[in-house]
Design an enzyme around this catalytic site. Structure first.
Site, PDB file in Angstrom:
ATOM      1  N   GLU A 248      -6.322   3.916  -5.931  1.00  0.00           N
ATOM      2  CA  GLU A 248      -7.614   4.081  -5.256  1.00  0.00           C
ATOM      3  C   GLU A 248      -8.049   5.502  -5.573  1.00  0.00           C
ATOM      4  O   GLU A 248      -7.421   6.462  -5.131  1.00  0.00           O
ATOM      5  CB  GLU A 248      -7.472   3.874  -3.754  1.00  0.00           C
ATOM      6  CG  GLU A 248      -8.826   3.760  -3.091  1.00  0.00           C
ATOM      7  CD  GLU A 248      -8.867   4.307  -1.683  1.00  0.00           C
ATOM      8  OE1 GLU A 248      -9.768   3.923  -0.935  1.00  0.00           O
ATOM      9  OE2 GLU A 248      -8.020   5.155  -1.324  1.00  0.00           O
TER      10      GLU A 248
ATOM     11  N   HIS B 175     -11.124  -3.465   2.943  1.00  0.00           N
ATOM     12  CA  HIS B 175     -11.092  -3.161   4.377  1.00  0.00           C
ATOM     13  C   HIS B 175     -11.941  -1.955   4.744  1.00  0.00           C
ATOM     14  O   HIS B 175     -12.064  -1.633   5.917  1.00  0.00           O
ATOM     15  CB  HIS B 175      -9.640  -2.931   4.803  1.00  0.00           C
ATOM     16  CG  HIS B 175      -9.059  -1.753   4.091  1.00  0.00           C
ATOM     17  ND1 HIS B 175      -8.783  -1.770   2.735  1.00  0.00           N
ATOM     18  CD2 HIS B 175      -8.742  -0.509   4.510  1.00  0.00           C
ATOM     19  CE1 HIS B 175      -8.319  -0.594   2.367  1.00  0.00           C
ATOM     20  NE2 HIS B 175      -8.281   0.200   3.436  1.00  0.00           N
ATOM     21  N   ASP B 176     -12.483  -1.237   3.751  1.00  0.00           N
ATOM     22  CA  ASP B 176     -13.333  -0.073   4.023  1.00  0.00           C
ATOM     23  C   ASP B 176     -14.811  -0.364   3.767  1.00  0.00           C
ATOM     24  O   ASP B 176     -15.663   0.494   4.024  1.00  0.00           O
ATOM     25  CB  ASP B 176     -12.947   1.099   3.104  1.00  0.00           C
ATOM     26  CG  ASP B 176     -11.563   1.645   3.372  1.00  0.00           C
ATOM     27  OD1 ASP B 176     -11.089   1.556   4.516  1.00  0.00           O
ATOM     28  OD2 ASP B 176     -10.944   2.162   2.414  1.00  0.00           O
TER      29      ASP B 176
ATOM     30  N   ASP C  65       0.855  -1.182   0.000  1.00  0.00           N
ATOM     31  CA  ASP C  65       0.000   0.000   0.000  1.00  0.00           C
ATOM     32  C   ASP C  65       0.893   1.235   0.000  1.00  0.00           C
ATOM     33  O   ASP C  65       1.829   1.323   0.801  1.00  0.00           O
ATOM     34  CB  ASP C  65      -0.870  -0.017   1.268  1.00  0.00           C
ATOM     35  CG  ASP C  65      -2.300   0.362   0.987  1.00  0.00           C
ATOM     36  OD1 ASP C  65      -2.514   1.466   0.480  1.00  0.00           O
ATOM     37  OD2 ASP C  65      -3.195  -0.455   1.270  1.00  0.00           O
TER      38      ASP C  65
ATOM     39  N   ASP D 293      -3.141   4.627  -2.260  1.00  0.00           N
ATOM     40  CA  ASP D 293      -4.218   5.169  -1.434  1.00  0.00           C
ATOM     41  C   ASP D 293      -4.661   6.556  -1.915  1.00  0.00           C
ATOM     42  O   ASP D 293      -3.814   7.436  -2.125  1.00  0.00           O
ATOM     43  CB  ASP D 293      -3.692   5.270   0.008  1.00  0.00           C
ATOM     44  CG  ASP D 293      -4.781   5.561   1.000  1.00  0.00           C
ATOM     45  OD1 ASP D 293      -5.696   4.735   1.110  1.00  0.00           O
ATOM     46  OD2 ASP D 293      -4.715   6.602   1.674  1.00  0.00           O
TER      47      ASP D 293
HETATM   48  C1  NOJ Z   1      -8.424   4.943   1.925  1.00  0.00           C
HETATM   49  C2  NOJ Z   1      -8.107   3.745   2.762  1.00  0.00           C
HETATM   50  O1  NOJ Z   1      -8.559   2.594   2.108  1.00  0.00           O
HETATM   51  C3  NOJ Z   1      -8.753   3.974   4.101  1.00  0.00           C
HETATM   52  O2  NOJ Z   1      -8.744   2.821   4.898  1.00  0.00           O
HETATM   53  C4  NOJ Z   1      -8.071   5.141   4.754  1.00  0.00           C
HETATM   54  O3  NOJ Z   1      -8.742   5.453   5.948  1.00  0.00           O
HETATM   55  C5  NOJ Z   1      -8.079   6.375   3.861  1.00  0.00           C
HETATM   56  N1  NOJ Z   1      -7.768   6.075   2.495  1.00  0.00           N
HETATM   57  C6  NOJ Z   1      -7.085   7.394   4.350  1.00  0.00           C
HETATM   58  O4  NOJ Z   1      -5.784   6.938   4.108  1.00  0.00           O
END
Ligand code: NOJ
Length: 568
Positions: free
Chosen positions: A259, A335-336, A99, A202
């Site tokens: 992302e 994970h989100d 990441d 990210d």
């Molecule tokens: C996206 C990530 O997937 C998430 O888990 C994170 O809180 C935010 N970006 C900030 O880095």
């Protein structure tokens, strides 16, 4: 169609290290735990592991607040452990992508500490971050943070504010500063020298802030302007990624995925253009935003279900628009995001396995690179916590504080229901390995409660059952490796499927082979006649027989036939 890149045929398995396997009895997953479980990942048949951040971090936000990009969080192990993981994975034919979190660092990072030290022009590090003077005694603009509250924090010492689109402990790096970019590119090349296989980047769509940092429109009952809309796909983002590509990415046979919050089709065609000038692919967010609250002030917090027609329209749009121009990534989970079987499927004991398999097949026959998030292959479900105290996630806790306690926009009871549907902790409960205490994740109390359903839903049970969701995923992965049409075939929605409230049906076609995918998204039994050619054979299904025009609850079946048999 261009299909020669290794990552176009690959399947990725996402490991959230904190919740995967604890090896040192502290209730927190770690690198040696991942090493212990490599055989399991290999058995699933994936090609790549994406590791969520394992760098040194105060862990305010699940490790997305990095205080040293070139060191390992001691909770997860040491650099020697990482080197061993990488070499063992490589020896097993598994690649590892890391990441890359460079929209922001931790406020504990040396760069930020030096940035804080002085606002004098001779402080080289001041300009590593985004500092602004107050405007009329207030924040420099109206942007809200993604994690509640304003996106600015005041520094008494210098009398200036710094920008943080996420938590105040995650200051945004100033990508306009060439020194910042070079420091980041050097760090990436340092990881490259270790032999990693790429990066997941990210919120990379947020790195270039709009000139002048103007206020953003305020919608509904919101207090703040929407910083996401204001910042996404900013003026120099493609320039910066092209520079990163020249200085780092183009030198390695890597896989890169951005992302990209707020990405549109036309932006995705730039980020993931097949000319290879930026990234290989992006994560878009539209299909996981369909069930957001209709009140913008509540954002994602809702227990609404997305209807099949809107989900299908969205997925089809991305399939068609990127075809031949860019490359899709395919995901339900990460994970989100909440667990897909609870979100778009049906996690009742009666339908959990059927609907998890249906969702798996529906996604894995599309064009793009599929991602499987740990536990998805077991049909792990949402956590269904009852109280706010069970949550550890800062996004969840801050939203509770802001929307329930301070602004009283929503009752506690309703918000807890929304959390059961949407909190990020739904995905972060410990991996369910077996029926031993704490699901075999740890021999001590885990950092986040284990889902009590681990007695029934766990890897051991899945591996012992030839009809399990695990083996269904294994078969999907094998098929992708064997059948070129899954990678290169043209995607087409069946002509009469557009308005269907129950069934999602599409074909993939290349000159040799056609696949017909029929999936029932509901618990109803439906009758449809899709004129399946005589030559068709069932490639994979989630019931044991085929009742042809009768499509049972959450049934999915995939037929394969020679493309020429279409002309009957
Ligand atoms: C996206 C990530 O997937 C998430 O888990 C994170 O809180 C935010 N970006 C900030 O880095």
């Amino acid at each position: 169609m261009q299909t020669e890149k290794w990552w176009q045929k690959a399947v990725v398995y996402q490991v959230y290290p904190k919740s995967f396997q604890d090896s040192n009895h502290d209730g927190i997953g770690d690198i040696r735990g991942i090493i212990q479980r490599l055989d399991y990942i290999k058995q699933l048949g994936v090609d790549v592991i994406w590791l969520n951040p394992i760098y040194k971090s105060p862990d305010i936000d699940g490790g997305y607040d990095i205080s040293d990009y070139q060191d390992i969080n001691p909770t997860f192990g040491s650099m020697a452990d990482f080197d061993e993981l990488l070499s063992k994975a490589h020896a097993m034919g598994l690649k590892i992508i890391m990441d890359l979190v460079v929209n922001h660092s931790s406020s504990q990072h040396d760069w930020f500490q030096k940035s804080l030290a002085s606002s004098e022009p001779d402080n080289d590090y001041r300009d590593y971050y985004v500092w602004r003077d107050p405007v009329d005694g207030h924040e420099p603009n109206n942007w809200g943070s993604f994690f509640s509250g304003p996106a600015w924090t005041y520094d008494e010492k210098s009398g200036q504010y710094y920008l943080h689109l996420f938590a105040k402990e995650q200051p945004d790096l100033n990508w306009n500063n060439p020194k910042v970019r070079h420091s980041i590119f050097d760090m990436m090349n340092w990881w490259a020298a270790k032999g990693i296989d790429g990066f997941r980047m990210d919120v990379i769509s947020l790195i270039s802030k709009p000139d002048g940092l103007p206020d953003a429109p305020i919608t509904g009952d919101s207090i703040f302007g929407n910083a996401g809309d204001a910042v996404a796909n900013g003026p120099h983002v493609h320039e910066y990624l092209k520079e990163m590509n020249t200085k780092v990415l183009s030198k390695h046979d890597w896989m890169t995925v951005g992302e990209t919050a707020g990405v549109t089709i036309s932006e995705a065609q730039k980020y993931a253009n097949k000319d290879g000038s930026e990234l290989n692919m992006v994560f878009e967010f539209e299909h996981v935003g369909l069930d957001s609250n209709t009140n913008p002030a509540l954002g994602k917090w809702s227990d609404r279900k997305a209807a099949l027609p809107e989900l299908r329209e969205n997925l089809v749009k991305w399939q068609q628009a990127l075809s031949g121009k860019a490359w899709n990534s395919l995901y339900w989970n990460n994970h989100d995001q909440p667990r897909v079987v609870s979100r778009f499927g049906n996690d009742s004991p009666k339908f959990r396995e059927l609907s998890a398999k249906m969702l798996a097949a529906l996604l894995h026959f599309m064009q793009g690179t599929p991602y499987i998030y740990q536990g998805e292959e077991l049909g792990m479900t949402n956590a269904y916590f009852d109280t706010i105290n069970q949550y550890q996630d800062l996004e969840t806790i801050n939203a509770y504080q802001e929307l329930v306690v301070t602004e009283k926009l929503v009752t506690e009871e309703t918000m807890l229901k929304y959390f059961q549907s949407k909190s990020r902790d739904n995905a972060r409960t410990p991996m369910q390995w077996d029926t031993s205490s704490n699901a075999g994740f740890s021999d001590t109390t885990p950092w986040l409660e284990t889902n009590p359903n681990y007695q029934a839903i766990n890897a051991k049970a899945a591996l012992d059952n030839p009809d399990s969701i695990f083996y269904f995923y294994q078969k999907l992965i094998k098929l992708r490796h064997q059948l070129p049409v899954i990678t290169d075939g043209t995607f087409k929605l069946l002509p009469d499927n557009e308005q269907d409230d129950h069934i999602f049906a599409y074909t993939r076609t290349n000159s040799e082979t056609t696949l017909l995918i029929i999936a029932n998204f509901t618990s109803d039994t439906i009758t449809r006649n899709y004129d399946v050619p005589k030559a068709a054979q069932l490639l994979i299904q989630n019931y044991t027989d085929d009742q042809e025009t009768t499509i049972r609850p959450y049934e999915v079946k995939v037929y394969q036939y020679p493309t020429k048999s279409l002309k009957k």
